[in-house]
Design a protein around this motif. Structure first.
Motif, short mmCIF file in Angstrom:
data_model
loop_
_atom_site.label_atom_id
_atom_site.label_comp_id
_atom_site.label_asym_id
_atom_site.label_seq_id
_atom_site.Cartn_x
_atom_site.Cartn_y
_atom_site.Cartn_z
N LEU A 127 0.87 -1.17 0.00
CA LEU A 127 0.00 0.00 0.00
C LEU A 127 0.90 1.22 0.00
O LEU A 127 1.80 1.33 0.85
N GLY A 128 0.71 2.12 -0.95
CA GLY A 128 1.59 3.27 -1.07
C GLY A 128 0.82 4.56 -1.32
O GLY A 128 -0.28 4.55 -1.89
N TYR A 129 1.41 5.66 -0.86
CA TYR A 129 0.81 6.98 -1.08
C TYR A 129 1.94 7.97 -1.36
O TYR A 129 3.02 7.89 -0.74
N ALA A 130 1.69 8.89 -2.28
CA ALA A 130 2.69 9.90 -2.63
C ALA A 130 2.03 11.26 -2.72
O ALA A 130 0.91 11.40 -3.27
N TYR A 131 2.71 12.26 -2.18
CA TYR A 131 2.26 13.65 -2.29
C TYR A 131 3.40 14.45 -2.92
O TYR A 131 4.56 14.33 -2.50
N SER A 132 3.08 15.22 -3.93
CA SER A 132 4.12 15.98 -4.61
C SER A 132 3.60 17.35 -5.01
O SER A 132 2.40 17.55 -5.21
N ARG B 128 1.07 16.08 -10.42
CA ARG B 128 0.16 15.07 -9.87
C ARG B 128 0.28 15.16 -8.34
O ARG B 128 1.14 14.52 -7.75
N ARG B 129 -0.61 15.93 -7.72
CA ARG B 129 -0.47 16.26 -6.30
C ARG B 129 -0.63 15.03 -5.40
O ARG B 129 0.17 14.81 -4.49
N HIS B 130 -1.65 14.23 -5.62
CA HIS B 130 -1.90 13.06 -4.77
C HIS B 130 -1.98 11.81 -5.65
O HIS B 130 -2.58 11.84 -6.72
N SER B 131 -1.41 10.72 -5.17
CA SER B 131 -1.57 9.43 -5.85
C SER B 131 -1.39 8.31 -4.83
O SER B 131 -0.60 8.43 -3.89
N VAL C 138 -5.23 5.22 -7.64
CA VAL C 138 -6.11 6.38 -7.50
C VAL C 138 -5.23 7.61 -7.42
O VAL C 138 -4.21 7.61 -6.73
N GLY C 139 -5.59 8.68 -8.14
CA GLY C 139 -4.78 9.87 -8.10
C GLY C 139 -5.45 11.04 -8.79
O GLY C 139 -6.54 10.92 -9.34
N ILE C 140 -4.79 12.18 -8.75
CA ILE C 140 -5.26 13.37 -9.44
C ILE C 140 -4.13 13.88 -10.33
O ILE C 140 -2.98 13.52 -10.16
N GLY C 141 -4.52 14.72 -11.30
CA GLY C 141 -3.51 15.38 -12.12
C GLY C 141 -2.96 14.53 -13.24
O GLY C 141 -1.81 14.70 -13.63
N LEU C 142 -3.75 13.63 -13.82
CA LEU C 142 -3.28 12.85 -14.97
C LEU C 142 -3.39 13.72 -16.22
O LEU C 142 -4.49 14.10 -16.62
N PRO C 143 -2.27 14.10 -16.86
CA PRO C 143 -2.34 14.97 -18.03
C PRO C 143 -2.82 14.21 -19.27
O PRO C 143 -2.53 13.03 -19.45
N PRO D 153 -9.11 15.92 -12.91
CA PRO D 153 -9.10 16.15 -11.47
C PRO D 153 -8.86 14.87 -10.67
O PRO D 153 -8.12 14.87 -9.70
N THR D 154 -9.47 13.76 -11.07
CA THR D 154 -9.33 12.50 -10.33
C THR D 154 -9.41 11.34 -11.33
O THR D 154 -10.18 11.40 -12.29
N TYR D 155 -8.63 10.32 -11.12
CA TYR D 155 -8.73 9.13 -11.95
C TYR D 155 -8.50 7.90 -11.08
O TYR D 155 -7.92 7.98 -10.00
N ALA D 156 -8.98 6.77 -11.57
CA ALA D 156 -8.82 5.50 -10.85
C ALA D 156 -8.72 4.37 -11.86
O ALA D 156 -9.28 4.43 -12.95
N ARG D 157 -8.00 3.34 -11.47
CA ARG D 157 -7.83 2.16 -12.33
C ARG D 157 -7.63 0.94 -11.46
O ARG D 157 -6.95 0.99 -10.44
N VAL D 158 -8.24 -0.17 -11.88
CA VAL D 158 -8.10 -1.44 -11.17
C VAL D 158 -7.75 -2.52 -12.18
O VAL D 158 -8.41 -2.65 -13.22
N ASP D 159 -6.70 -3.28 -11.92
CA ASP D 159 -6.29 -4.42 -12.75
C ASP D 159 -6.44 -5.70 -11.94
O ASP D 159 -6.06 -5.76 -10.78
#
Length: 203
Positions: free
Chosen positions: A88-93, A112-115, A136-141, A180-186
């Motif tokens: 489980l990982g989280y990144a803030y930038s 990409r502020r949060h992911s 899950v994250g935000i800021g996908l160009p 603004p927000t995106y999500a993906r599940v594999d």
């Protein structure tokens, strides 16, 4: 390898040399039952990064070369076991630049502020693996979809070699935007088989 945003571009011959200087640090802890946790931080100083106005128009007559900075933290918890593993990982930038022509500070569309991401892998049988991973994250160009046009397209599965057919091709906008927000599940399953001396592993 330094963490943080990776920026790729192709500059003109008369462009100033782009540069990135970075510093990172990480603290890792080990616990029983295969658990590990880590906390990392980084900072990058970016120089002479091409910036198109408006973003993503790809017009070399409207480009400036901007200086900026990127920094962030990354937190992860992992477990590696014989039957079940995962993380489980989280990144803030944060990334910001100063426009080389106007002096205005701005945040690029690539910021990409949060992911966050998570994965779980299990092996209920010796020859069967089940894996699922989520992001899950935000800021996908991206470049927005604006329409379609009919044009020639090569069909590799066509019966006649080299056959070219007409098909609808997508048209993308000339200005890059940020979701603004995106999500993906594999979800995946893998199981090997032995067939007449060979080895097949469908997944």
């Amino acid at each position: 390898m330094l963490p943080g945003p990776q920026i790729w571009f192709l500059s003109r011959d008369d462009a100033p040399p782009a540069r990135a200087d970075g510093l990172s640090a990480e603290l890792t802890a080990w616990a029983r039952d295969g658990f590990t946790a880590s906390l990392g931080a980084y900072v990058k100083r970016l120089s002479a990064v091409p910036h198109w106005r408006p973003d993503g128009v790809r017009d070399l007559s409207s480009v400036s070369y901007d200086d900026g900075r990127a920094d962030g933290i990354e937190l992860s918890v992992r477990r590696f076991g014989r039957i079940m593993s995962g993380w489980l990982g989280y990144a803030y930038s944060r990334t910001h630049f100063v426009d080389g022509s106007t002096g205005v500070r701005y945040e690029p569309v690539s910021d990409r502020r949060h992911s966050a991401n998570a994965a779980l892998a299990t092996r209920p049988l010796w020859n069967l693996s089940l894996v699922t991973q989520a992001f899950v994250g935000i800021g996908l160009p991206l470049w927005p979809f604006v329409g379609e046009v009919s044009g020639p397209s090569f069909e590799p599965a066509a019966l006649k070699l080299g056959m070219v057919r007409q098909r609808l091709l997508p048209l993308w906008g000339d200005r890059q935007i940020r979701q603004p927000t995106y999500a993906r599940v594999d979800v995946g399953i893998r199981r090997p088989f032995a067939v007449r001396g060979g080895f097949i592993e469908p997944y």
